[in-house]
Design an enzyme around this catalytic site. Structure first.
Site, mmCIF file in Angstrom:
data_model
loop_
_atom_site.group_PDB
_atom_site.id
_atom_site.type_symbol
_atom_site.label_atom_id
_atom_site.label_comp_id
_atom_site.label_asym_id
_atom_site.label_seq_id
_atom_site.Cartn_x
_atom_site.Cartn_y
_atom_site.Cartn_z
ATOM 1 N N ASN A 109 35.242 64.631 49.254
ATOM 2 C CA ASN A 109 35.007 63.664 48.174
ATOM 3 C C ASN A 109 34.812 64.343 46.831
ATOM 4 O O ASN A 109 35.289 63.855 45.809
ATOM 5 C CB ASN A 109 33.795 62.789 48.508
ATOM 6 C CG ASN A 109 34.230 61.527 49.266
ATOM 7 O OD1 ASN A 109 35.399 61.375 49.619
ATOM 8 N ND2 ASN A 109 33.304 60.634 49.509
ATOM 9 N N LYS A 168 23.617 38.071 57.276
ATOM 10 C CA LYS A 168 24.876 38.790 57.538
ATOM 11 C C LYS A 168 25.308 38.538 58.984
ATOM 12 O O LYS A 168 26.475 38.262 59.273
ATOM 13 C CB LYS A 168 24.653 40.292 57.366
ATOM 14 C CG LYS A 168 24.960 40.878 56.017
ATOM 15 C CD LYS A 168 24.839 42.403 56.153
ATOM 16 C CE LYS A 168 25.204 43.159 54.922
ATOM 17 N NZ LYS A 168 25.068 44.617 55.123
ATOM 18 N N ARG A 190 38.694 54.352 52.620
ATOM 19 C CA ARG A 190 38.627 53.930 51.225
ATOM 20 C C ARG A 190 38.402 52.434 51.152
ATOM 21 O O ARG A 190 39.063 51.689 51.913
ATOM 22 C CB ARG A 190 39.952 54.253 50.524
ATOM 23 C CG ARG A 190 40.241 55.728 50.302
ATOM 24 C CD ARG A 190 41.678 55.947 49.896
ATOM 25 N NE ARG A 190 42.584 55.594 50.999
ATOM 26 C CZ ARG A 190 43.907 55.520 50.851
ATOM 27 N NH1 ARG A 190 44.482 55.725 49.680
ATOM 28 N NH2 ARG A 190 44.662 55.220 51.893
ATOM 29 N N CYS A 213 30.849 55.816 46.856
ATOM 30 C CA CYS A 213 30.915 57.104 47.564
ATOM 31 C C CYS A 213 31.052 58.313 46.644
ATOM 32 O O CYS A 213 30.202 59.192 46.635
ATOM 33 C CB CYS A 213 32.070 57.073 48.550
ATOM 34 S SG CYS A 213 31.792 55.877 49.835
ATOM 35 N N VAL A 227 31.497 50.387 56.478
ATOM 36 C CA VAL A 227 31.904 51.414 57.460
ATOM 37 C C VAL A 227 31.632 50.917 58.881
ATOM 38 O O VAL A 227 32.492 51.012 59.765
ATOM 39 C CB VAL A 227 31.170 52.742 57.202
ATOM 40 C CG1 VAL A 227 31.443 53.749 58.309
ATOM 41 C CG2 VAL A 227 31.578 53.314 55.848
ATOM 42 N N GLY A 248 34.684 55.749 40.263
ATOM 43 C CA GLY A 248 33.390 55.101 40.544
ATOM 44 C C GLY A 248 33.307 54.759 42.011
ATOM 45 O O GLY A 248 33.939 55.415 42.832
ATOM 46 N N LYS A 296 33.016 66.424 54.717
ATOM 47 C CA LYS A 296 32.977 65.109 54.070
ATOM 48 C C LYS A 296 32.663 65.265 52.584
ATOM 49 O O LYS A 296 33.368 64.735 51.717
ATOM 50 C CB LYS A 296 31.910 64.238 54.747
ATOM 51 C CG LYS A 296 31.598 62.952 54.015
ATOM 52 C CD LYS A 296 32.728 61.958 54.085
ATOM 53 C CE LYS A 296 32.359 60.701 53.297
ATOM 54 N NZ LYS A 296 33.427 59.689 53.295
HETATM 55 C C1 UDX Z 1 36.433 57.380 48.541
HETATM 56 C C2 UDX Z 1 37.309 58.370 49.314
HETATM 57 O O1 UDX Z 1 38.674 58.191 48.914
HETATM 58 C C3 UDX Z 1 37.191 58.095 50.816
HETATM 59 O O2 UDX Z 1 37.948 59.052 51.535
HETATM 60 C C4 UDX Z 1 35.716 58.185 51.205
HETATM 61 O O3 UDX Z 1 35.558 57.913 52.598
HETATM 62 C C5 UDX Z 1 34.901 57.189 50.399
HETATM 63 O O4 UDX Z 1 35.067 57.440 48.997
HETATM 64 P P1 UDX Z 1 36.576 54.896 47.741
HETATM 65 O O5 UDX Z 1 35.430 55.300 46.880
HETATM 66 O O6 UDX Z 1 36.451 53.677 48.573
HETATM 67 O O7 UDX Z 1 36.942 56.104 48.776
HETATM 68 O O8 UDX Z 1 37.848 54.684 46.803
HETATM 69 P P2 UDX Z 1 38.912 55.667 46.157
HETATM 70 O O9 UDX Z 1 40.238 55.089 46.439
HETATM 71 O O10 UDX Z 1 38.660 57.070 46.542
HETATM 72 O O11 UDX Z 1 38.638 55.498 44.569
HETATM 73 C C6 UDX Z 1 37.478 56.051 44.029
HETATM 74 C C7 UDX Z 1 37.552 55.873 42.507
HETATM 75 O O12 UDX Z 1 38.565 56.720 41.954
HETATM 76 C C8 UDX Z 1 37.915 54.450 42.076
HETATM 77 O O13 UDX Z 1 37.154 54.108 40.924
HETATM 78 C C9 UDX Z 1 39.395 54.548 41.743
HETATM 79 O O14 UDX Z 1 39.798 53.591 40.785
HETATM 80 C C10 UDX Z 1 39.462 55.953 41.160
HETATM 81 N N1 UDX Z 1 40.792 56.566 41.257
HETATM 82 C C11 UDX Z 1 41.323 56.801 42.477
HETATM 83 C C12 UDX Z 1 41.459 56.915 40.082
HETATM 84 O O15 UDX Z 1 40.979 56.681 38.974
HETATM 85 N N2 UDX Z 1 42.677 57.522 40.179
HETATM 86 C C13 UDX Z 1 43.255 57.791 41.387
HETATM 87 O O16 UDX Z 1 44.367 58.321 41.414
HETATM 88 C C14 UDX Z 1 42.562 57.410 42.580
#
Ligand code: UDX
Length: 463
Positions: free
Chosen positions: A241, A65, A184, A293, A41, A290, A237
């Site tokens: 989520n 880093k 994301r 977040c 982030v 997973g 937020k």
């Molecule tokens: C998430 C939120 O989308 C984002 O707005 C927030 O700021 C942080 O958390 P992220 O965890 O990076 O983002 O990925 P995301 O695309 O949300 O996917 C989360 C999980 O859901 C992944 O394991 C993904 O494979 C799964 N997923 C997502 C599904 O199984 N089906 C979907 O249609 C979308």
């Protein structure tokens, strides 16, 4: 809006200011910004603001880093980010520093983007943020603004204002603004420049205007800006989520039903998504959600409900349903390999989603562990997460290619939607496997084509 007439007037005025048609007061000019934390982030936020034309210093305490970032290299995988950092370091709008105290001089706003990992009880650990705000209380000049970018439990901003007061800063002398991110992994750079909305929570109209200016500087088409209280911004937020996890969990359960009655869930999802009240996003069935977040934020939300004795029935079920989804995938592998003695599985994909190397709370890791515990011999390949996987999956043979993972196995198992698994020569893959079974837990492939190659093909919700 709750609160006294003063706060209402702040939001009324800010709402006017936040009206995206309203031109910003005065010329658009870059400001000096400090971003604390060079994680996923922090780096996207710092490089994004630099691209907008601000002068940004990103503070990172980890020397390794820091050395990589100063060379324009990323200590983690995130599409387009390395180039964004490198170009802004080159244009000298973005620098990286180790010393926080030396990085505050003249900064209009200090964005805190450090981790808030779950503690043993599953609640967010605010140790890092509290320590930083205590230091800022000593260092900041009146009028400088603290902006909380990290995901923090509802009520945190209020506690941070107390820390400022406890450290001798007058009420409101240093504003605390809540500015949650909705980035994301894998698409964070795109998401930064194309936000669905910018959420700004706070009780200082001046500080709110400062943060609005920072975002409006570079936005070609300014995103809708929500100006609200700190607590409401924090709640937005978590609620967002928790809803995304619920929506994914919902389509995963519909997929189970479709599976049992021989209907294609993707057709159902497409038709559902055309209803603008539902929308097409986050209706892809899979092995479960997973990442760093959704699991942590849902856990924190559940913890808040528990602490207030509010039974969050739906959200508790969403967490349980996600674990059921892992078992659902394993049951498909078992049904395809039930007549085979020493069952050898080739897993494709370990990261929690494609385009990232992140294994945190990955459904693929959970499923790999279940298979090993149930006596399967497991090989696995992931294009970006292989090295990290070797450290956390000791009983899985992590190999260097898809074909290595599938060679001499009785069942292929796709757990992450990397496009290279779609582009694989599955005819050749079938020839090097011991049995042509496959569970495509991301519905990546074409069932008819896989069956033409002689595979017993199973996916999620396509029967
Ligand atoms: C998430 C939120 O989308 C984002 O707005 C927030 O700021 C942080 O958390 P992220 O965890 O990076 O983002 O990925 P995301 O695309 O949300 O996917 C989360 C999980 O859901 C992944 O394991 C993904 O494979 C799964 N997923 C997502 C599904 O199984 N089906 C979907 O249609 C979308």
């Amino acid at each position: 809006m709750t609160g006294d007439s003063k706060s209402d007037s702040i939001y009324a005025r800010s709402r006017e200011l936040a009206d995206d048609a309203a031109p910003l007061s005065g010329p658009l000019s870059g400001v000096k910004i400090c971003v604390i934390g060079a994680g996923f982030v922090g780096c996207v936020t710092a490089a994004g603001f630099a691209k907008f034309g601000h002068e940004v210093v990103c503070v990172e305490k980890d020397p390794e880093k820091l050395a990589m970032l100063r060379k324009g290299r990323l200590p983690f995988f995130e599409r387009d980010l390395e180039e964004l950092i490198r170009s802004n370091v080159k244009s000298e709008r973005l620098t990286f520093a180790s010393d926080l105290d030396q990085s505050l001089e003249g900064q209009k706003a200090v964005f805190i983007a450090v981790g808030t990992p779950p503690d043993k009880s599953g609640r967010a650990d605010l140790g890092a943020i509290n320590e930083i705000v205590t230091r800022l209380a000593r260092e900041l000049e009146p009028g400088q603004v603290i902006v909380i970018r990290s995901t923090v439990p509802i009520g945190t901003a209020r506690k941070l204002k107390d820390i400022l007061k406890q450290n001798g800063r007058e009420n409101g002398e240093i504003a605390v603004i809540s500015n949650p991110e909705f980035l994301r992994e894998g698409t964070a750079v795109y998401d930064f420049f194309h936000p669905h909305r910018v959420v700004i929570g706070g009780d200082s109209a001046e500080a709110i205007e400062t943060v609005r200016h920072i975002y409006r500087m570079g936005a070609v088409t300014p995103a809708p800006t929500i100006v609200t209280t700190n607590e409401t911004a924090e709640m937005i937020k978590y609620a967002s989520n928790a809803f995304l996890a619920t929506k994914i969990g919902f389509i995963n359960e519909v997929a189970m039903l479709c599976d049992s009655v021989g209907i294609d869930v993707l057709e159902v999802a497409r038709a559902m998504g055309l209803d603008t009240r539902i929308g097409p996003e986050f209706l892809n069935p899979g092995p479960g959600w997973g990442g760093s977040c959704l699991p942590k934020d849902l856990q924190e939300f559940l913890g808040l409900g528990q602490s207030r004795s509010i039974p969050l029935v739906i959200l508790n079920a969403v967490r349980q349903a996600n674990e059921n989804q892992h078992e659902f995938v394993v049951s498909k592998v078992k049904s395809l390999t039930e007549n085979i003695d020493e069952k050898r599985i080739g897993i494709l994909g370990l990261s929690f989603k494609a385009e990232t190397s992140d294994l945190r709370d990955s459904p693929a890791v959970a499923i790999a562990r279940i298979l090993v515990n149930e006596g399967f011999v497991v090989k696995a390949f992931d294009p970006a997460a292989a090295e990290d996987a070797k450290r956390i999956l000791k009983d899985v043979d992590i190999v260097n290619s898809s074909y290595d993972a599938l060679g001499n196995t009785d069942c292929a198992l796709i757990l992450t939607e990397w496009s290279e698994f779609q582009l694989l020569d599955w005819k050749k893959a079938g020839e090097i496997m011991r049995h042509k079974n496959i569970v495509d837990a991301r519905n990546l492939l074409t069932p008819e084509q896989m069956r033409r190659y002689g595979f017993n093909y199973q996916s999620i919700g396509q029967a």
